[in-house]
Design a protein around this motif. Sequence first.
Motif, PDB file in Angstrom:
ATOM      1  N   GLY A 153      35.480  35.515  30.155  1.00  0.00           N
ATOM      2  CA  GLY A 153      35.013  36.084  31.414  1.00  0.00           C
ATOM      3  C   GLY A 153      35.617  35.480  32.658  1.00  0.00           C
ATOM      4  O   GLY A 153      35.332  35.918  33.767  1.00  0.00           O
ATOM      5  N   ARG A 155      38.261  34.711  35.585  1.00  0.00           N
ATOM      6  CA  ARG A 155      39.294  35.477  36.276  1.00  0.00           C
ATOM      7  C   ARG A 155      40.031  34.628  37.311  1.00  0.00           C
ATOM      8  O   ARG A 155      40.842  35.156  38.082  1.00  0.00           O
ATOM      9  CB  ARG A 155      38.668  36.709  36.960  1.00  0.00           C
ATOM     10  CG  ARG A 155      37.990  37.665  35.985  1.00  0.00           C
ATOM     11  CD  ARG A 155      38.978  38.296  35.030  1.00  0.00           C
ATOM     12  NE  ARG A 155      38.352  39.233  34.100  1.00  0.00           N
ATOM     13  CZ  ARG A 155      37.976  38.915  32.865  1.00  0.00           C
ATOM     14  NH1 ARG A 155      38.164  37.674  32.401  1.00  0.00           N
ATOM     15  NH2 ARG A 155      37.422  39.806  32.080  1.00  0.00           N
ATOM     16  N   GLU A 344      33.076  38.790  34.573  1.00  0.00           N
ATOM     17  CA  GLU A 344      34.219  39.125  35.423  1.00  0.00           C
ATOM     18  C   GLU A 344      34.451  38.074  36.513  1.00  0.00           C
ATOM     19  O   GLU A 344      34.626  38.397  37.688  1.00  0.00           O
ATOM     20  CB  GLU A 344      34.047  40.511  36.040  1.00  0.00           C
ATOM     21  CG  GLU A 344      34.161  41.645  35.042  1.00  0.00           C
ATOM     22  CD  GLU A 344      35.568  41.756  34.445  1.00  0.00           C
ATOM     23  OE1 GLU A 344      36.539  41.647  35.205  1.00  0.00           O
ATOM     24  OE2 GLU A 344      35.668  41.937  33.204  1.00  0.00           O
TER      25      GLU A 344
END
Length: 367
Positions: A153, A155, A344
Motif C-alpha cells: 500500500g 506510494r 494507497e
Amino acid sequence: MSALADHRIDRISTRKLHDHYPRTVGRNARLGSHGSGGTYTVTVVHTDQGASGWGIALGDVDPCQPLVGRRVEDVFDPALGVTEPTAMPLDLALHDLAGRLLDQPVYAMLGAAGSTTVPCYDAAIYFDDLDPDDDPRGLDAVLANCAADHALGHRAFKLKIGRGNRWMAAADGVARDIEVTRAVRAAYPDARILVDANDGYPAERFVDYLEAVADCGLYWIEEPFPETHEDLRRLRGDLKRLGSTALIADGEARPDIPLLLDLAAGGLLDVLLMDVVSYGFTAWRQVMPEVVAAGVAASPHAWGQPLKSLYAAHIAAGLGNVAVVEGVPGHTTGVEPASYHLVEGSIELSSAPGFGVELSPHEGAHE
C-alpha cells in the motif's frame, strides 16, 4: 466530576511485544543490519474501575509505581498531556487511557486539526543492495523491496543514502546512491521520493549527489550532514540553484529544540523530526505551536516499531501541521488486528477510543 477524576490508578503493569518486518532490513550510512524486528516493553495503566490504557514505555516504569492510588486527572490533562513528571514513562499509555475514558480517539482529544487520512511513506528501503557481503544483490534488491512495499500500500519511498560514509569508497558510494535514486524514480515516476543520509555525507560533497539527481524531483532531504547554519545555508543555496523544491528535514539524531527552531525560523529547515516516543507525545503537543510559529512542518520520527507510525498519525490528525508520517512495514505479535489501515499511501485512522488498538489477552504479559 470528570471521567478522569472518577478513576484512580490501581495498577501499572508491563508487557513484552515483538515486531516482525516483512524482511531483514539492512544497513544505513552509520549502522549495520537493522534485523527483522525486535522486542520491547509496553506499559498498561489499570484503574480501580476496570479501565485500562496502554502504550510503548518511555523508559523505566518502576519510578511510576508511587502513582498507584492517584486520580487519573492528577497526572494527566486531556488538553495538555502528562502533567506529573514522574508519570512521563506512561505518556502513551495515559493518552490511550484518557481517550478510552472520554470515549474519543486520541486525535480528537488533541483537537482534530488534521485529516484522519494521513499521508505515509515507506521507511524500510535500506542498503540491501550491499548484502550479503560475499555476493551483494545489487540494485535489484532495492527495487524488489520497493515493489514489495508498494504491494502493501505504500506510494512514497524514503531511500537511505550515504553508502560512502562507511560501506563503500566515497566516490563509489555517491555513485551507488545516485544509481539507486534514479532507478527508483524510473520505476515509480509518480511516487514521492525522500532521501535520508543519517548525517553520512561531508557537507561540502553533498552537492555532487544533488546535481546528479536534480531531475528526480526529491520530496525531501533528511539529515544529509550534522546541522549547522553555514552548511544548511550552502544546501539551501544549492537547492535554489538547481531549481529543487526539496524540503530539508532534521532533528531525529540530535533533538536540540532551541537550535532546530532557530534554524527553522531562519529558513534553513522545513520539517522537524523529533521521535514520537523518545521525545514524547506530550512534548510534541507542547512544542507544536512553536513549530508552527517558526513556519515549518513536523513529521515525528517513527522508525523501529509499526506502532510508532500509528502514534505519529494521531499527532498528524490531532495537531495538524504534519507533512507526512514515517511508515514501518510489519506487524506486532501480541496486538489484535488494528483499527487503522494503509490504503494507497495513507494511514486511515478509525474513530475507536484511545489509539484504537487492543492487546491480545495474556500473550506477552508480565506484571
